[in-house]
Every structure is written in structure tokens, then in C-alpha cells.
Design an enzyme around this catalytic site. Structure first.
Site, PDB file in Angstrom:
ATOM      1  N   HIS A  32     -97.768 -13.628  52.808  1.00 39.35           N
ATOM      2  CA  HIS A  32     -99.098 -13.010  52.758  1.00 39.35           C
ATOM      3  C   HIS A  32    -100.209 -14.052  52.678  1.00 39.35           C
ATOM      4  CE1 HIS A  32     -96.393  -9.801  51.286  1.00 39.35           C
ATOM      5  NE2 HIS A  32     -97.277  -8.970  51.786  1.00 39.35           N
ATOM      6  N   SER A  60    -103.409   0.921  50.367  1.00 40.34           N
ATOM      7  CA  SER A  60    -102.077   0.394  50.108  1.00 40.34           C
ATOM      8  C   SER A  60    -102.112  -0.686  49.022  1.00 40.34           C
ATOM      9  CB  SER A  60    -101.481  -0.174  51.403  1.00 40.34           C
ATOM     10  OG  SER A  60    -100.194  -0.701  51.184  1.00 40.34           O
ATOM     11  N   SER A 149     -86.955   3.729  60.598  1.00 39.87           N
ATOM     12  CA  SER A 149     -88.092   4.636  60.453  1.00 39.87           C
ATOM     13  C   SER A 149     -88.589   4.556  59.014  1.00 39.87           C
ATOM     14  CB  SER A 149     -87.676   6.072  60.784  1.00 39.87           C
ATOM     15  OG  SER A 149     -86.764   6.557  59.807  1.00 39.87           O
ATOM     16  N   PHE A 150     -89.823   4.957  58.804  1.00 38.24           N
ATOM     17  CA  PHE A 150     -90.381   4.826  57.455  1.00 38.24           C
ATOM     18  C   PHE A 150     -89.571   5.626  56.436  1.00 38.24           C
ATOM     19  CE2 PHE A 150     -93.381   5.419  53.968  1.00 38.24           C
ATOM     20  CZ  PHE A 150     -93.832   4.117  53.804  1.00 38.24           C
ATOM     21  N   MET A 153     -86.495   3.740  55.625  1.00 32.71           N
ATOM     22  CA  MET A 153     -86.824   2.572  54.813  1.00 32.71           C
ATOM     23  C   MET A 153     -87.052   2.976  53.352  1.00 32.71           C
ATOM     24  SD  MET A 153     -89.350   0.582  57.473  1.00 32.71           S
ATOM     25  CE  MET A 153     -89.984  -0.579  56.269  1.00 32.71           C
ATOM     26  N   ARG A 182     -95.036   3.681  50.097  1.00 32.44           N
ATOM     27  CA  ARG A 182     -95.840   4.849  49.756  1.00 32.44           C
ATOM     28  C   ARG A 182     -95.778   5.905  50.865  1.00 32.44           C
ATOM     29  NH1 ARG A 182    -101.168   6.161  50.285  1.00 32.44           N
ATOM     30  NH2 ARG A 182    -101.391   4.337  51.627  1.00 32.44           N
TER      31      ARG A 182
END
Length: 208
Positions: A32, A60, A149-150, A153, A182
Site C-alpha cells: 500500500h 472501505s 468471486s467476492f 473470497m 465488507r
């Protein structure tokens, strides 16, 4: 896909090495940090830089900064919007972060948007595998996209937590019923930001 190949992809800030980035033991890193804080040999690496709508980023980020007992931040989403627009996010100013990575002297770099991954994951992953020089069949790529896919995950939520190699489970979270991942929605900011905060974010983007 990368997590399937390398289940413990290190972050430079967690597993720094005086030898730099190009070491055979860690062929892949996630990070990051702004580009000016990266080791110098990042210019010799293949870099995939992921961007996202800053309005979704700030929502987020609020979620992330209120997850763990180790984080002292206790502000509201409106507080986070003010900090974000003032350039006081954990990794510095968002606009400068994006500009720095996109304009750095890195010959092998591709910029991918979260929005493109969401709307055309197969096409975007094809672009990434081509960039990396990987020979991946259409069938394998579709399995990778479907398997990551989310929702799928979220089922292996803790494996995505920074420092997952040493993560101590739900005990370190302020609320053990909260998930690290989230919603993953594009445009989800509209469900969370007030009209006033939305305007602040729009003004911030216009200025940058």
C-alpha cells in the site's frame, strides 16, 4: 489466482528485506506504500497498480481502520472523509499516491481499476496475465474468476487480512462478528456517505 499460487504473499512493510524486492524466495509482493517509499529496485519489477473510486475507498478505509484493537482510530465516517480530503490517510494523500505510481519511472507497469475488475473480471484478468507473460487457458481463467468471486473470497475472509501468516484470528478484532472483507460493491459509497460528505469528496477530486 495469486493467493492460490502464493497463499502468503508478503507485504514489504511486514517482511522487508535488505536485499530488496528481487529475491527468489518472494517473487510476488502486495503493498500500500506510496512509490517514493518503495525499495529502489521496484523500477525493475513488473507492477500492477490497482485504483478505485476514492469515494468507495474512503468508506472501505473507515471500515478497515475501525476493525482491529491495535488501531486507536475511533472516528466516524464523516471524520474519515475530512482526514482523507486533507491528505491525512495512513499512506498519505490519495491523489498524490495515484499520481506517484502512475508517473513513476517504472517501465513494466499496468494500471487496473477496481471498477474494470468488477464489470469485466475475465477481460481484466486476461490483460493482467498477458502483462505478466503467463500462458493461461480460457477455461483455467474462467475457473479462477469464478473461484475468486467476492462472495467466495468472503468465505475465506481471514486469509486476506494483512499479515495473515501471523494473524491471531477474530480475537484481535474489536467486534468478532465483523468480517475483514465488507461489500466489494462499485458505487457502494452512495449507501454510506451523507450529501455533505459526498460534496467534500467531489471537491477533493476536482482539485486533484
Amino acid at each position: 489466482m495469486l493467493l492460490d499460487l502464493y497463499p502468503d504473499i508478503p507485504e514489504i512493510t511486514l517482511y522487508s528485506s535488505p536485499a530488496g524486492l528481487l529475491t527468489p524466495t518472494n517473487p510476488i509482493y502486495k503493498e500500500h506504500l506510496p512509490v517514493h517509499l518503495m525499495p529502489g529496485d521496484v523500477t525493475r519489477c513488473k507492477v500492477i497498480y490497482l485504483t478505485r473510486d476514492p469515494r468507495d475507498v474512503v468508506v472501505s478505509y473507515q471500515h478497515h481502520m475501525t476493525l482491529f484493537k491495535t488501531d486507536a482510530y475511533k472516528g466516524t465516517l464523516s471524520n474519515m472523509v475530512d482526514l482523507f480530503c486533507a491528505g491525512h490517510a495512513q499512506y498519505g494523500d490519495w491523489a498524490q499516491h495515484v499520481e506517484g505510481w502512475c508517473n513513476a519511472d517504472i517501465p513494466q507497469r499496468i494500471v487496473i481499476s477496481y471498477e474494470d475488475l468488477s464489470s469485466d473480471c475475465t477481460g481484466t484478468m486476461t490483460k493482467i496475465t498477458n502483462f505478466l507473460g503467463l500462458d493461461v487457458s480460457r477455461e483455467a481463467l474462467e475457473r479462477i474468476v469464478e473461484g475468486n468471486s467476492f462472495e467466495k473470497m468472503k468465505r475465506r475472509d481471514l486469509s486476506f487480512v494483512p499479515g495473515s501468516k501471523t494473524f491471531k484470528g477474530k480475537a484481535i478484532m474489536k467486534d468478532p462478528n465483523t468480517q475483514f472483507l465488507r461489500e466489494g460493491k462499485v458505487g457502494g459509497w452512495a449507501d454510506h456517505l451523507t450529501v455533505s460528505d459526498s460534496r467534500k469528496m467531489e471537491e477533493y477530486v476536482k482539485k486533484n
